[in-house]
Design a protein around this motif. Structure first.
Motif, PDB file in Angstrom:
ATOM      1  N   ASP A  64      -5.040   9.683   5.546  1.00 26.03           N
ATOM      2  CA  ASP A  64      -6.248  10.082   4.822  1.00 26.03           C
ATOM      3  C   ASP A  64      -7.150   8.898   4.480  1.00 26.03           C
ATOM      4  O   ASP A  64      -8.370   9.034   4.406  1.00 26.03           O
ATOM      5  CB  ASP A  64      -5.892  10.822   3.529  1.00 26.03           C
ATOM      6  N   SER A  65      -6.557   7.742   4.258  1.00 31.84           N
ATOM      7  CA  SER A  65      -7.350   6.585   3.832  1.00 31.84           C
ATOM      8  C   SER A  65      -7.729   5.658   4.990  1.00 31.84           C
ATOM      9  O   SER A  65      -8.396   4.642   4.769  1.00 31.84           O
ATOM     10  CB  SER A  65      -6.579   5.783   2.781  1.00 31.84           C
ATOM     11  N   TYR A  66      -7.322   6.014   6.204  1.00 36.42           N
ATOM     12  CA  TYR A  66      -7.575   5.145   7.350  1.00 36.42           C
ATOM     13  C   TYR A  66      -9.071   4.808   7.476  1.00 36.42           C
ATOM     14  O   TYR A  66      -9.931   5.671   7.411  1.00 36.42           O
ATOM     15  CB  TYR A  66      -7.087   5.798   8.648  1.00 36.42           C
ATOM     16  N   GLY A  67      -9.342   3.525   7.642  1.00 29.27           N
ATOM     17  CA  GLY A  67     -10.707   3.047   7.847  1.00 29.27           C
ATOM     18  C   GLY A  67     -11.495   2.831   6.573  1.00 29.27           C
ATOM     19  O   GLY A  67     -12.609   2.326   6.620  1.00 29.27           O
TER      20      GLY A  67
ATOM     21  N   GLU B 253       4.454  12.317   2.061  1.00 26.51           N
ATOM     22  CA  GLU B 253       3.274  12.116   1.204  1.00 26.51           C
ATOM     23  C   GLU B 253       2.663  10.737   1.457  1.00 26.51           C
ATOM     24  O   GLU B 253       1.448  10.581   1.521  1.00 26.51           O
ATOM     25  CB  GLU B 253       3.677  12.271  -0.258  1.00 26.51           C
ATOM     26  N   ASN B 254       3.520   9.748   1.627  1.00 22.20           N
ATOM     27  CA  ASN B 254       3.051   8.387   1.866  1.00 22.20           C
ATOM     28  C   ASN B 254       2.343   8.276   3.217  1.00 22.20           C
ATOM     29  O   ASN B 254       1.296   7.646   3.338  1.00 22.20           O
ATOM     30  CB  ASN B 254       4.212   7.404   1.783  1.00 22.20           C
ATOM     31  N   GLU B 255       2.915   8.887   4.245  1.00 23.36           N
ATOM     32  CA  GLU B 255       2.287   8.874   5.572  1.00 23.36           C
ATOM     33  C   GLU B 255       0.938   9.577   5.545  1.00 23.36           C
ATOM     34  O   GLU B 255      -0.032   9.093   6.129  1.00 23.36           O
ATOM     35  CB  GLU B 255       3.207   9.536   6.601  1.00 23.36           C
ATOM     36  N   GLN B 256       0.860  10.701   4.835  1.00 19.52           N
ATOM     37  CA  GLN B 256      -0.398  11.434   4.744  1.00 19.52           C
ATOM     38  C   GLN B 256      -1.456  10.606   4.023  1.00 19.52           C
ATOM     39  O   GLN B 256      -2.627  10.593   4.413  1.00 19.52           O
ATOM     40  CB  GLN B 256      -0.212  12.778   4.031  1.00 19.52           C
ATOM     41  N   ALA B 257      -1.056   9.885   2.983  1.00 17.87           N
ATOM     42  CA  ALA B 257      -2.003   9.030   2.260  1.00 17.87           C
ATOM     43  C   ALA B 257      -2.556   7.945   3.179  1.00 17.87           C
ATOM     44  O   ALA B 257      -3.753   7.622   3.128  1.00 17.87           O
ATOM     45  CB  ALA B 257      -1.326   8.399   1.040  1.00 17.87           C
TER      46      ALA B 257
ATOM     47  N   GLY C 165      -2.511   6.378  14.450  1.00 18.97           N
ATOM     48  CA  GLY C 165      -2.521   7.255  15.621  1.00 18.97           C
ATOM     49  C   GLY C 165      -1.176   7.926  15.827  1.00 18.97           C
ATOM     50  O   GLY C 165      -1.100   9.128  16.098  1.00 18.97           O
ATOM     51  N   ALA C 166      -0.099   7.164  15.664  1.00 16.83           N
ATOM     52  CA  ALA C 166       1.246   7.728  15.808  1.00 16.83           C
ATOM     53  C   ALA C 166       1.530   8.741  14.694  1.00 16.83           C
ATOM     54  O   ALA C 166       2.120   9.796  14.944  1.00 16.83           O
ATOM     55  CB  ALA C 166       2.291   6.616  15.794  1.00 16.83           C
ATOM     56  N   LEU C 167       1.094   8.428  13.489  1.00 17.22           N
ATOM     57  CA  LEU C 167       1.316   9.351  12.376  1.00 17.22           C
ATOM     58  C   LEU C 167       0.561  10.663  12.567  1.00 17.22           C
ATOM     59  O   LEU C 167       1.055  11.729  12.197  1.00 17.22           O
ATOM     60  CB  LEU C 167       0.905   8.706  11.050  1.00 17.22           C
TER      61      LEU C 167
ATOM     62  N   MET D 121       0.804  -1.219   0.000  1.00 18.28           N
ATOM     63  CA  MET D 121       0.000   0.000   0.000  1.00 18.28           C
ATOM     64  C   MET D 121       0.842   1.276   0.000  1.00 18.28           C
ATOM     65  O   MET D 121       0.297   2.374  -0.009  1.00 18.28           O
ATOM     66  CB  MET D 121      -0.953   0.003   1.194  1.00 18.28           C
ATOM     67  N   THR D 122       2.154   1.155  -0.003  1.00 20.96           N
ATOM     68  CA  THR D 122       3.007   2.329  -0.130  1.00 20.96           C
ATOM     69  C   THR D 122       2.770   2.937  -1.505  1.00 20.96           C
ATOM     70  O   THR D 122       2.547   2.206  -2.480  1.00 20.96           O
ATOM     71  CB  THR D 122       4.488   1.927   0.028  1.00 20.96           C
ATOM     72  N   LEU D 123       2.823   4.249  -1.602  1.00 23.99           N
ATOM     73  CA  LEU D 123       2.680   4.893  -2.906  1.00 23.99           C
ATOM     74  C   LEU D 123       3.744   4.321  -3.844  1.00 23.99           C
ATOM     75  O   LEU D 123       4.907   4.150  -3.455  1.00 23.99           O
ATOM     76  CB  LEU D 123       2.816   6.399  -2.781  1.00 23.99           C
TER      77      LEU D 123
END
Length: 167
Positions: free
Chosen positions: A143-146, A136-140, A126-128, A76-78
Motif C-alpha cells: 500500500d505504501s510503495y512509492g 498485514e505487514n506485507e499489505q502495508a 512486485g513479488a508481494l 519499516m516493519t509494523l
C-alpha cells in the motif's frame, strides 16, 4: 555514562540516536571499529534492511563485555509485528540473551533511495502483489510503495531511556 552508537542509511536512525543521546546527556557517535572494555551501558542503534543488520554484525564482532548492552533496531516493519517476531534476537544467536532489544519505526523516502535499493523494493513489492494472501505487514508495504513515509516517533524512545537509566 551511557554510550550511544549508531549507523544509518537514510537518517532516521541518526535522528533517534541524537535524540536519545540528548536525553541521556551524552553524544551519539557512529559505530566504532571496536568498543572499550569498561564503562557504562552501551546502546547501539541500527537500521535493518531485510537480512542486513549492521548493529547485529557489530555486536557479534565484540568480545564478551561486562557492560549492559542494548540494540535498538529501526525499520519499516509494523511495530507490533517486529517486536513479536524479534528478528534481531534470531540474528544475534547465542548473544541474544546478553542484549536488551528494542524496535522503533523509521522513515522510508522513496525519493531518496539509491538505485539499488529502489530496484530491490520494486522487486519485493512486485513479488508481494502476486501473493493471494498477504500478512498485514506485507499489505502495508504494498500500500505504501512509492510513497515517502515517515513513522519516526521520538516518544517511543522512552523505554530505551528508562533502560539506560536503570542499567
Amino acid at each position: 555514562m551511557t554510550s550511544v552508537f549508531y549507523t544509518t542509511f537514510y537518517g532516521s536512525t541518526r535522528q533517534y540516536a541524537e535524540a536519545l543521546a540528548a536525553r541521556l546527556g551524552t553524544v551519539a557517535r557512529e559505530l566504532p571499529a571496536t568498543l572499550e572494555a569498561t564503562g557504562g551501558p552501551v546502546v547501539v542503534l541500527s537500521p535493518v534492511h531485510g537480512p542486513s543488520h549492521p548493529g547485529v554484525r557489530f555486536i557479534k564482532s565484540l568480545p564478551a563485555i561486562d557492560r549492559p548492552l542494548a540494540l535498538v533496531t529501526v525499520g519499516m516493519t509494523l511495530v507490533d509485528v517486529a517486536r513479536h517476531d524479534d528478528a534481531p534476537g534470531t540474528f544475534l544467536g547465542d548473544r541474544a540473551g546478553q542484549v536488551t532489544r528494542f524496535y522503533l519505526p523509521g522513515r522510508l523516502n522513496y525519493s531518496e533511495l539509491t538505485t539499488a535499493h529502489r530496484w530491490t523494493m520494486k522487486a519485493l513489492v512486485g513479488a508481494l502483489r502476486l501473493k493471494r494472501e498477504r500478512t498485514e505487514n506485507e499489505q502495508a508495504l504494498v500500500d505504501s510503495y512509492g510513497q515517502d513515509i515517515d513513522r519516526v516517533d521520538l516518544t517511543l524512545l522512552d523505554p530505551v531511556v528508562q533502560w539506560a537509566q536503570r542499567a
